[in-house]
Scaffold this motif. Structure first.
Motif, mmCIF file in Angstrom:
data_model
loop_
_atom_site.group_PDB
_atom_site.id
_atom_site.type_symbol
_atom_site.label_atom_id
_atom_site.label_comp_id
_atom_site.label_asym_id
_atom_site.label_seq_id
_atom_site.Cartn_x
_atom_site.Cartn_y
_atom_site.Cartn_z
ATOM 1 N N UNK A 12 -16.206 -3.653 9.576
ATOM 2 C CA UNK A 12 -16.576 -2.408 8.754
ATOM 3 C C UNK A 12 -15.305 -1.561 8.479
ATOM 4 N N UNK A 13 -14.437 -1.470 9.703
ATOM 5 C CA UNK A 13 -13.263 -0.869 9.644
ATOM 6 C C UNK A 13 -12.241 -1.548 8.641
ATOM 7 N N UNK A 14 -12.366 -2.911 8.653
ATOM 8 C CA UNK A 14 -11.431 -3.775 7.661
ATOM 9 C C UNK A 14 -12.034 -3.364 6.351
ATOM 10 N N UNK A 15 -13.115 -3.329 5.970
ATOM 11 C CA UNK A 15 -13.725 -3.045 4.642
ATOM 12 C C UNK A 15 -13.266 -1.597 4.270
ATOM 13 N N UNK A 16 -13.072 -0.733 5.152
ATOM 14 C CA UNK A 16 -12.847 0.685 5.053
ATOM 15 C C UNK A 16 -11.188 0.898 4.657
ATOM 16 N N UNK A 17 -10.537 -0.087 5.310
ATOM 17 C CA UNK A 17 -9.084 -0.163 5.343
ATOM 18 C C UNK A 17 -8.761 -0.737 3.767
ATOM 19 N N UNK A 18 -9.314 -1.526 3.412
ATOM 20 C CA UNK A 18 -9.260 -2.173 2.078
ATOM 21 C C UNK A 18 -9.563 -1.324 0.939
ATOM 22 N N UNK A 19 -10.854 -0.354 1.232
ATOM 23 C CA UNK A 19 -11.289 0.362 0.104
ATOM 24 C C UNK A 19 -10.131 1.593 0.060
ATOM 25 N N UNK A 20 -9.595 1.868 1.218
ATOM 26 C CA UNK A 20 -8.620 2.994 1.170
ATOM 27 C C UNK A 20 -7.175 2.410 0.302
ATOM 28 N N UNK A 66 -6.613 3.850 10.449
ATOM 29 C CA UNK A 66 -7.284 2.846 10.977
ATOM 30 C C UNK A 66 -6.135 1.610 11.344
ATOM 31 N N UNK A 67 -4.999 1.645 10.514
ATOM 32 C CA UNK A 67 -3.820 0.713 10.990
ATOM 33 C C UNK A 67 -3.284 1.072 12.314
ATOM 34 N N UNK A 68 -3.096 2.261 12.456
ATOM 35 C CA UNK A 68 -2.597 2.773 13.884
ATOM 36 C C UNK A 68 -3.390 2.514 14.997
ATOM 37 N N UNK A 69 -5.093 2.514 14.568
ATOM 38 C CA UNK A 69 -5.696 2.328 15.660
ATOM 39 C C UNK A 69 -5.779 1.000 16.150
ATOM 40 N N UNK A 70 -5.731 -0.139 15.128
ATOM 41 C CA UNK A 70 -5.546 -1.482 15.483
ATOM 42 C C UNK A 70 -4.244 -1.778 16.093
ATOM 43 N N UNK A 71 -3.398 -1.061 15.923
ATOM 44 C CA UNK A 71 -1.777 -1.434 16.588
ATOM 45 C C UNK A 71 -1.541 -0.955 17.887
#
Length: 115
Positions: A12-20, A66-71
């Motif tokens: 779901x986070x990946x989808x939101x990141x792609x939509x961003x 979202x990218x920062x959250x994953x890193x």
């Protein structure tokens, strides 16, 4: 049997990141294409100005958050930086080429080159 401690990403986070990412692309498309979409009168011009401002700002905020959250829990590695820089270069070159192609086409002209 060993347990894996690797944390998998939530799709779901990946989808939101792609939509961003798509929102940022739409923003740049509206802002930088020579079709003067923001110069339209009435609601159409307002619509394209809204897309330019809203999609760009919201898209960038979501993408970096979202990218920062994953890193945040990953260790520092130079290979990761090199990989990111090479991906940015590849995508930038591809988009630059695409912009040259799209710049030569005017909407409604059935693909005739601009004069």
């Amino acid at each position: 049997m060993e347990e894996s401690h690797a944390v998998s990403r939530d799709s779901r986070f990946e989808l939101l990141r792609i939509l961003a990412m798509l929102a940022i692309l739409v923003c740049h498309f509206v802002a930088f294409m020579p079709w003067e979409l923001e110069q339209e009168s009435g609601w159409r011009g307002s619509f394209f100005i809204t897309i330019d401002q809203f999609f760009g700002q919201i898209g960038v905020c979501f993408f970096f958050t979202i990218s920062g959250f994953f890193l945040v829990k990953k260790s520092f590695r130079w290979q990761r930086i090199a990989k990111t820089v090479s991906q940015v270069f590849l995508y930038s070159a591809t988009l630059l080429l695409l912009s040259f192609v799209l710049h030569a086409v005017k909407p409604g002209s059935m693909g005739e080159p601009l004069q």
